[in-house]
Design an enzyme around this catalytic site. Sequence first.
Site, short mmCIF file in Angstrom:
data_model
loop_
_atom_site.label_atom_id
_atom_site.label_comp_id
_atom_site.label_asym_id
_atom_site.label_seq_id
_atom_site.Cartn_x
_atom_site.Cartn_y
_atom_site.Cartn_z
N ASP A 1 0.87 -1.19 0.00
CA ASP A 1 0.00 0.00 0.00
C ASP A 1 0.90 1.23 0.00
O ASP A 1 2.03 1.17 0.49
CB ASP A 1 -0.90 0.02 1.25
N TYR B 1 -14.38 7.93 -11.83
CA TYR B 1 -14.10 6.63 -11.17
C TYR B 1 -14.61 5.44 -12.00
O TYR B 1 -13.90 4.45 -12.20
CB TYR B 1 -14.75 6.65 -9.80
N LYS C 1 -22.78 9.18 12.00
CA LYS C 1 -23.69 10.29 12.27
C LYS C 1 -24.66 9.96 13.42
O LYS C 1 -24.95 10.82 14.25
CB LYS C 1 -24.50 10.64 11.01
P1 NAD Z 1 -9.63 1.74 0.53
O1 NAD Z 1 -9.51 3.18 0.12
O2 NAD Z 1 -9.88 1.45 1.97
O3 NAD Z 1 -8.35 0.93 0.06
C1 NAD Z 1 -7.63 1.23 -1.11
C2 NAD Z 1 -6.17 1.33 -0.73
O4 NAD Z 1 -5.40 1.58 -1.92
C3 NAD Z 1 -5.86 2.48 0.24
O5 NAD Z 1 -5.32 1.99 1.45
C4 NAD Z 1 -4.88 3.34 -0.52
O6 NAD Z 1 -3.87 3.89 0.30
C5 NAD Z 1 -4.30 2.37 -1.53
N1 NAD Z 1 -3.71 3.07 -2.67
C6 NAD Z 1 -4.21 4.15 -3.33
N2 NAD Z 1 -3.35 4.56 -4.25
C7 NAD Z 1 -2.28 3.72 -4.19
C8 NAD Z 1 -1.04 3.65 -4.88
N3 NAD Z 1 -0.74 4.55 -5.84
N4 NAD Z 1 -0.16 2.68 -4.55
C9 NAD Z 1 -0.46 1.79 -3.57
N5 NAD Z 1 -1.60 1.81 -2.87
C10 NAD Z 1 -2.50 2.77 -3.18
O7 NAD Z 1 -10.78 1.12 -0.38
P2 NAD Z 1 -11.53 -0.28 -0.29
O8 NAD Z 1 -12.92 -0.01 0.09
O9 NAD Z 1 -10.74 -1.24 0.51
O10 NAD Z 1 -11.52 -0.70 -1.83
C11 NAD Z 1 -10.63 -1.67 -2.36
C12 NAD Z 1 -10.87 -1.83 -3.85
O11 NAD Z 1 -12.23 -2.23 -4.08
C13 NAD Z 1 -10.67 -0.54 -4.65
O12 NAD Z 1 -10.10 -0.87 -5.89
C14 NAD Z 1 -12.07 -0.04 -4.86
O13 NAD Z 1 -12.18 0.78 -5.99
C15 NAD Z 1 -12.84 -1.33 -5.00
N6 NAD Z 1 -14.27 -1.17 -4.64
C16 NAD Z 1 -14.63 -0.95 -3.34
C17 NAD Z 1 -15.97 -0.79 -3.02
C18 NAD Z 1 -16.42 -0.55 -1.60
O14 NAD Z 1 -17.62 -0.43 -1.37
N7 NAD Z 1 -15.54 -0.45 -0.62
C19 NAD Z 1 -16.94 -0.86 -4.04
C20 NAD Z 1 -16.54 -1.07 -5.34
C21 NAD Z 1 -15.19 -1.25 -5.64
#
Ligand code: NAD
Length: 341
Positions: free
Chosen positions: A37, A152, A203
């Site tokens: 990360d 996005y 909230k």
């Molecule tokens: P999150 O933001 O908690 O985790 C994503 C992580 O990626 C973060 O810790 C961030 O620091 C890291 N990151 C960002 N840019 C980076 C980089 N350049 N190099 C290395 N690390 C980097 O989000 P999440 O909810 O755990 O989501 C995980 C994945 O699932 C993502 O790809 C997100 O788009 C996808 N997703 C999540 C949801 C949801 O409801 N949480 C829904 C649809 C898709």
Amino acid sequence: MHKDDLVVVTGAGGFIGGHLVGYLQRTLGHGRLRAVDCKPLDEWYQIHPGVDCLSLDLSLRENAYRASRSARVVYNLAADMGGMGFIETHKAECMLSVLINTHMLLAAKDCGVERFFFASSACVYAADKQTDANVTALQEADAYPAMPEDGYGWEKLFSERMCRHFREDYGLKTRIGRYHNVYGPHGTYDGGREKAPAAMCRKVIEAKLSGRNEIEIWGDGEQTRSFMYIDDCLVGTTRLASSDINEPLNIGSDELVSINQLVDIVEKIAGVKLVRRYNLGAPKGVRGRNSDNTLIQQVLGWAPSVRLQDGMEKTYRWIYDEIVSGRESRANRAPRLAAAG
Ligand code: NAD
């Protein structure tokens, strides 16, 4: 997948990635895990002992290669993302995740990775199929003709496509899960990137602790969604990753609720009834969205099943403890700082 294959999880300092590392290690018995990360280690949501943790910015090509070296399987979850409040106001930043996905795919191909899971999103679905709160659940084919969520969603759809062509042209086994709103403990609940379930818990807890007795809701509260508990997300992700399913697959709950119904659930858990103030100018996303789980049932013989009420109880308790312990540690720090001058 063998238990001694090296498995890499990117985005492991975040919500889903942090849980996935723990699940691969403790539930599925994987012994060799690398978690990556860009955040400094002390900001990761979870750190699991025995896992090789690297703080690397994966939008840089050389870091993607460093992360992928000797790996057999990659779960690529790293992305710049958040709830509606974030993605509607940070479109360029969200699109820059294409650098992570491009470099991770190139590195996986060149490092001889066998399987590559990509975390896509329900935001790839065409907007014109989500204009009614009483929505018809989205099938995988509904992503085309393409008109995804601006910023996005376009990035996710493009990267899905890139995964497809890396599979066709280079033989990398890419697997694509389209997550629908995931929630649970150890997720973001404040700071601007939080999503609706965590935001509602926070909230309601703040209203309860402060005695203010009211809550702000974005939109008129009649917009509908489905929310998937993290445990279901982990099962779906790992089953899809080890399957032979080449096409994108919904990984989401099909229990449709309005945001007002979500608030009802949280109020009931908290034992309060709050005055609702509707902010009609706030970001609210599409009018209705649900996951059609026909295909996942067919190909995996499984679909998410944790009831929203049950998942929200666990999420609420975790956020409540976080907020209360944060208040207590701030209160304890203040006298010490004052004493220290
Ligand atoms: P999150 O933001 O908690 O985790 C994503 C992580 O990626 C973060 O810790 C961030 O620091 C890291 N990151 C960002 N840019 C980076 C980089 N350049 N190099 C290395 N690390 C980097 O989000 P999440 O909810 O755990 O989501 C995980 C994945 O699932 C993502 O790809 C997100 O788009 C996808 N997703 C999540 C949801 C949801 O409801 N949480 C829904 C649809 C898709």
